[in-house]
Design a protein around this motif. Structure first.
Motif, PDB file in Angstrom:
ATOM      1  N   PRO A 181       0.801  -1.226   0.000  1.00  0.00           N
ATOM      2  CA  PRO A 181       0.000   0.000   0.000  1.00  0.00           C
ATOM      3  C   PRO A 181       0.835   1.279   0.000  1.00  0.00           C
ATOM      4  N   GLU A 182       2.090   1.181   0.428  1.00  0.00           N
ATOM      5  CA  GLU A 182       2.949   2.366   0.438  1.00  0.00           C
ATOM      6  C   GLU A 182       3.298   2.837  -0.972  1.00  0.00           C
ATOM      7  N   ILE A 183       3.114   1.978  -1.970  1.00  0.00           N
ATOM      8  CA  ILE A 183       3.443   2.362  -3.342  1.00  0.00           C
ATOM      9  C   ILE A 183       2.560   3.524  -3.792  1.00  0.00           C
ATOM     10  N   ALA A 184       1.258   3.416  -3.556  1.00  0.00           N
ATOM     11  CA  ALA A 184       0.346   4.463  -4.039  1.00  0.00           C
ATOM     12  C   ALA A 184      -0.969   4.536  -3.277  1.00  0.00           C
ATOM     13  N   VAL A 185      -1.437   3.442  -2.731  1.00  0.00           N
ATOM     14  CA  VAL A 185      -2.781   3.403  -2.162  1.00  0.00           C
ATOM     15  C   VAL A 185      -2.927   4.266  -0.915  1.00  0.00           C
ATOM     16  N   LEU A 186      -1.935   4.239  -0.023  1.00  0.00           N
ATOM     17  CA  LEU A 186      -2.050   5.046   1.189  1.00  0.00           C
ATOM     18  C   LEU A 186      -2.155   6.532   0.857  1.00  0.00           C
ATOM     19  N   GLU A 187      -1.367   6.969  -0.101  1.00  0.00           N
ATOM     20  CA  GLU A 187      -1.413   8.370  -0.523  1.00  0.00           C
ATOM     21  C   GLU A 187      -2.770   8.710  -1.128  1.00  0.00           C
ATOM     22  N   ARG A 328       2.222  -3.946  -6.950  1.00  0.00           N
ATOM     23  CA  ARG A 328       3.258  -4.839  -6.442  1.00  0.00           C
ATOM     24  C   ARG A 328       4.617  -4.179  -6.596  1.00  0.00           C
ATOM     25  N   PHE A 329       5.490  -4.409  -5.632  1.00  0.00           N
ATOM     26  CA  PHE A 329       6.859  -3.941  -5.747  1.00  0.00           C
ATOM     27  C   PHE A 329       7.558  -4.639  -6.900  1.00  0.00           C
ATOM     28  N   ASN A 330       8.334  -3.879  -7.648  1.00  0.00           N
ATOM     29  CA  ASN A 330       9.195  -4.406  -8.714  1.00  0.00           C
ATOM     30  C   ASN A 330       8.420  -4.981  -9.891  1.00  0.00           C
ATOM     31  N   THR A 331       7.091  -4.837  -9.916  1.00  0.00           N
ATOM     32  CA  THR A 331       6.341  -5.371 -11.044  1.00  0.00           C
ATOM     33  C   THR A 331       5.455  -4.317 -11.684  1.00  0.00           C
TER      34      THR A 331
END
Length: 333
Positions: A181-187, A328-331
């Motif tokens: 979720p830290e990639i984009a969802v939390l923001e 997903r991280f790295n994908t």
């Protein structure tokens, strides 16, 4: 007890995920034992309960309906649609007619007139999110649900859904070892005013510190046995992260489970979490996380101590990843 905002509701920051009473973690719990756990949760001040049509293919909703009849005003009730059991198989179906039929059946099983928060359990890639959310909006208009939620979706999907009808909450896996979720969802949740609900905040038992050998300790059919992180070679590597984590918990006067939840409480003060348990002792232990007050330095120490970059194995297998929409991280970014 700490509280959080969930749309129009104020609920306990630590709620209760009810899935493992009926689904995915081996044999269902005896109903009398499950009822005692649910009532004890209410007595401890836990007033946010999470279930789904999928769990036990309706059995979990029926359990809550029977166990908590007469206590409906004491808790905020969340359930889910869009992924159910059909002829003994799990099916993702986000068509409006299916969503509405699932809700009607859930209301009967839950023995209630209204579900406070109703999630789309999974995005159906064959159905535009706008159509699925439109059906949920119709259920709000009909007075059958009070708020709309989404589970395991991306920030892009959240924004598309929110443009159709305000989304109350987004639920996804989040813990020290799962940070997608830290990639984009939390923001995106912060920007849109959407509550974020973390499921599996104890890393499916890993952060409780008592699961040493999944292949020996878990029952046949436990969903974790199909997850790469719990495969023998990966799990042995992951266990190497726990001694320092246990030591820090003891130093702070708590248990590993309490420290894991306290990290969420301290690092994300707006976040809700729904750890699941079959044990009253573990329920009460989890609530002890409120007593651990972590300073910024400890939060940062934990953030670096256990992080996905240290974890061997993905959180899901590839077949499951193919069914979910979240980043997903790295994908994908």
């Amino acid at each position: 007890m700490q509280t959080r905002k969930l749309g129009p509701f104020t609920v306990s920051a630590i709620g209760l995920g009810c899935m493992n009473l009926s689904h995915a973690y081996g044999h269902p719990v005896d109903e009398a034992e499950a009822t005692r756990l649910l009532l004890r949760a209410l007595d401890c001040g836990v007033d946010f309960l999470d279930t789904a049509a999928l769990y036990g293919f309706g059995a979990n909703e029926s359990l809550l309906g029977r166990a908590l009849k007469g206590h409906r005003q004491r808790f905020v009730l969340a359930s889910k649609c869009g992924m159910t059991g059909v002829n003994g198989k799990r099916v993702i179906d986000g068509r409006p007619a299916t969503i509405k039929a699932t809700c009607d059946a859930a209301l009967q099983r839950l023995q209630t007139d209204v579900i406070d928060l109703y999630y789309l359990h999974r995005l159906d890639f064959a159905v535009p999110i706008e159509e699925s959310v439109g059906a949920l909006a119709d259920l709000v208009q009909a007075g059958k649900i009070r708020g709309i939620g989404l589970s395991e979706v991306s920030a892009v999907t959240l924004r598309r859904a929110h443009a159709v009808h305000p989304v109350t909450a987004l639920q996804s896996e989040y813990s020290l070892w799962s940070r997608e979720p830290e990639i984009a969802v939390l923001e995106a949740c912060c920007e849109l005013g959407v509550a974020f609900v973390a499921f599996s905040p104890l890393a499916r038992g890993f952060l409780g510190g008592q699961l040493v050998n999944p292949q020996k300790q878990l029952e046949a059919g436990d969903i974790r046995l199909s997850m790469p992180r719990f495969e023998p070679d990966n799990y042995v590597r992951n266990l190497q992260l726990l001694p320092a984590f246990r030591s820090l918990a003891a130093e702070l006067g708590g248990t590993p489970a309490q420290l894991a939840l306290a990290w969420l409480l301290a690092s994300k003060p707006e976040m809700l979490m729904i750890p699941g348990t079959r044990s009253i002792a573990h329920l009460e232990e989890n609530l002890g996380a409120y007593r651990l007050q972590l300073d910024a330095a400890t939060v940062a120490q934990l953030d670096s101590m256990i992080h996905p970059r240290h974890i061997a194995g993905e959180r899901y297998n590839q077949a499951t990843f193919a069914e979910i929409d979240s980043e997903r991280f790295n994908t994908q970014a």
